[in-house]
Design a protein around this motif. Sequence first.
Motif, PDB file in Angstrom:
ATOM      1  N   LEU A 135       7.749   4.663   7.194  1.00 51.18           N
ATOM      2  CA  LEU A 135       8.814   3.908   6.520  1.00 51.18           C
ATOM      3  C   LEU A 135      10.260   4.087   7.449  1.00 51.18           C
ATOM      4  O   LEU A 135      11.015   3.236   7.586  1.00 51.18           O
ATOM      5  N   LEU A 136      10.370   5.450   7.744  1.00 50.35           N
ATOM      6  CA  LEU A 136      11.579   5.836   8.820  1.00 50.35           C
ATOM      7  C   LEU A 136      11.539   5.059  10.024  1.00 50.35           C
ATOM      8  O   LEU A 136      12.667   4.375  10.177  1.00 50.35           O
ATOM      9  N   ARG A 137      10.200   4.731  10.631  1.00 48.75           N
ATOM     10  CA  ARG A 137      10.285   4.043  11.896  1.00 48.75           C
ATOM     11  C   ARG A 137      10.699   2.316  11.347  1.00 48.75           C
ATOM     12  O   ARG A 137      11.228   1.765  12.369  1.00 48.75           O
ATOM     13  N   GLU A 138      10.330   2.048  10.332  1.00 48.11           N
ATOM     14  CA  GLU A 138      10.589   0.790   9.749  1.00 48.11           C
ATOM     15  C   GLU A 138      11.979   0.438   9.341  1.00 48.11           C
ATOM     16  O   GLU A 138      12.611  -0.568   9.010  1.00 48.11           O
ATOM     17  N   GLY A 139      12.924   1.600   9.174  1.00 48.94           N
ATOM     18  CA  GLY A 139      14.176   1.535   8.946  1.00 48.94           C
ATOM     19  C   GLY A 139      14.569   1.465   7.447  1.00 48.94           C
ATOM     20  O   GLY A 139      15.604   1.188   7.178  1.00 48.94           O
ATOM     21  N   ILE A 140      13.744   2.062   6.528  1.00 50.34           N
ATOM     22  CA  ILE A 140      13.905   1.988   5.287  1.00 50.34           C
ATOM     23  C   ILE A 140      14.793   3.210   4.735  1.00 50.34           C
ATOM     24  O   ILE A 140      14.426   4.223   5.482  1.00 50.34           O
ATOM     25  N   ALA A 141      15.414   2.994   3.872  1.00 55.96           N
ATOM     26  CA  ALA A 141      16.499   4.210   3.525  1.00 55.96           C
ATOM     27  C   ALA A 141      15.989   5.240   2.790  1.00 55.96           C
ATOM     28  O   ALA A 141      15.026   5.152   2.154  1.00 55.96           O
ATOM     29  N   THR A 142      16.834   6.308   3.230  1.00 56.93           N
ATOM     30  CA  THR A 142      16.061   7.526   2.738  1.00 56.93           C
ATOM     31  C   THR A 142      15.922   7.872   1.346  1.00 56.93           C
ATOM     32  O   THR A 142      14.977   8.314   0.811  1.00 56.93           O
TER      33      THR A 142
ATOM     34  N   LEU B 214       8.816  13.112  -1.780  1.00 62.13           N
ATOM     35  CA  LEU B 214       9.352  14.089  -1.068  1.00 62.13           C
ATOM     36  C   LEU B 214      10.964  14.308  -1.556  1.00 62.13           C
ATOM     37  O   LEU B 214      11.386  13.346  -1.762  1.00 62.13           O
ATOM     38  N   THR B 215      11.271  15.473  -1.036  1.00 55.99           N
ATOM     39  CA  THR B 215      12.668  15.701  -1.364  1.00 55.99           C
ATOM     40  C   THR B 215      13.648  15.103  -0.089  1.00 55.99           C
ATOM     41  O   THR B 215      13.159  14.772   0.808  1.00 55.99           O
ATOM     42  N   PRO B 216      14.976  14.939  -0.415  1.00 57.27           N
ATOM     43  CA  PRO B 216      15.857  14.369   0.499  1.00 57.27           C
ATOM     44  C   PRO B 216      15.746  15.036   1.709  1.00 57.27           C
ATOM     45  O   PRO B 216      15.902  14.567   2.807  1.00 57.27           O
TER      46      PRO B 216
ATOM     47  N   GLN C 248      15.028  14.192   5.557  1.00 65.03           N
ATOM     48  CA  GLN C 248      15.745  14.293   6.535  1.00 65.03           C
ATOM     49  C   GLN C 248      15.305  15.021   7.792  1.00 65.03           C
ATOM     50  O   GLN C 248      15.416  14.832   9.062  1.00 65.03           O
ATOM     51  N   HIS C 249      14.420  15.908   7.405  1.00 64.86           N
ATOM     52  CA  HIS C 249      13.897  16.741   8.336  1.00 64.86           C
ATOM     53  C   HIS C 249      12.914  16.006   9.253  1.00 64.86           C
ATOM     54  O   HIS C 249      12.925  15.895  10.621  1.00 64.86           O
ATOM     55  N   LEU C 250      12.169  15.034   8.646  1.00 67.62           N
ATOM     56  CA  LEU C 250      11.504  14.153   9.364  1.00 67.62           C
ATOM     57  C   LEU C 250      12.095  13.196  10.125  1.00 67.62           C
ATOM     58  O   LEU C 250      11.521  12.854  11.274  1.00 67.62           O
ATOM     59  N   GLN C 251      13.181  12.775   9.742  1.00 61.12           N
ATOM     60  CA  GLN C 251      13.929  11.764  10.434  1.00 61.12           C
ATOM     61  C   GLN C 251      14.482  12.465  11.614  1.00 61.12           C
ATOM     62  O   GLN C 251      14.578  12.053  12.623  1.00 61.12           O
ATOM     63  N   ALA C 252      14.998  13.684  11.569  1.00 60.56           N
ATOM     64  CA  ALA C 252      15.374  14.736  12.853  1.00 60.56           C
ATOM     65  C   ALA C 252      14.035  14.759  13.827  1.00 60.56           C
ATOM     66  O   ALA C 252      14.208  14.590  15.025  1.00 60.56           O
ATOM     67  N   GLN C 253      12.988  15.098  13.222  1.00 63.96           N
ATOM     68  CA  GLN C 253      11.816  14.984  14.181  1.00 63.96           C
ATOM     69  C   GLN C 253      11.497  13.495  14.875  1.00 63.96           C
ATOM     70  O   GLN C 253      11.355  13.606  16.026  1.00 63.96           O
TER      71      GLN C 253
END
Length: 192
Positions: A160-167, A176-178, A182-187
Amino acid sequence: MFKYFARLHEKYDLPIYPVVIFSFDEPKRAEPQIYRVAFPDLNVLEFQFGAIQLNRLSWRDFLTQPNPVAAALMSKMNIPQQERPQVKAECLRLLATLKLDPARMQLISGFVDTYLRLDDTEKQVFQAAISTMGLDEQEEIMEIVTSWQEETLEKVALNLLREGIATEVIVRVTGLTPEQVQHLQAQLTQEN
């Protein structure tokens, strides 16, 4: 196999017992266990090796093996479709009896979860099976099952992050928690 054998033999100058583990699903026919180099007038090489073809083995033959490798490889053996949830439950039961350290437990359980993915109906049968076995109350079992679920949720979140979906949406969809998102987004940012 011959090339691996030759390189290892040359490097270590020790006897080597060559064996290969075939983990593919198809074909189920027996694979060759010999490599030949021959000419009409000369047989140059006849190299034989052991072969373990998982899709030709019955998972039931490994149920009582106190071996973490058996638990992992059962997930790639010959499993009738309707027995898939039972096999995953039995792998879990076997892992629980082995009392492995957390790192090994995660490695083996990750292998099983990767190669024995269950659909929603199979997951329900799996849950019933671990309840019947009394595994659903054991702490180490719940940790394995929870880690399987978390890994799946994290994979969904990464997609979902790769698709640009909002946190916020990802948090709502995955549970999942915010901070985890965010940790996954940093990865993901580090990967790119």
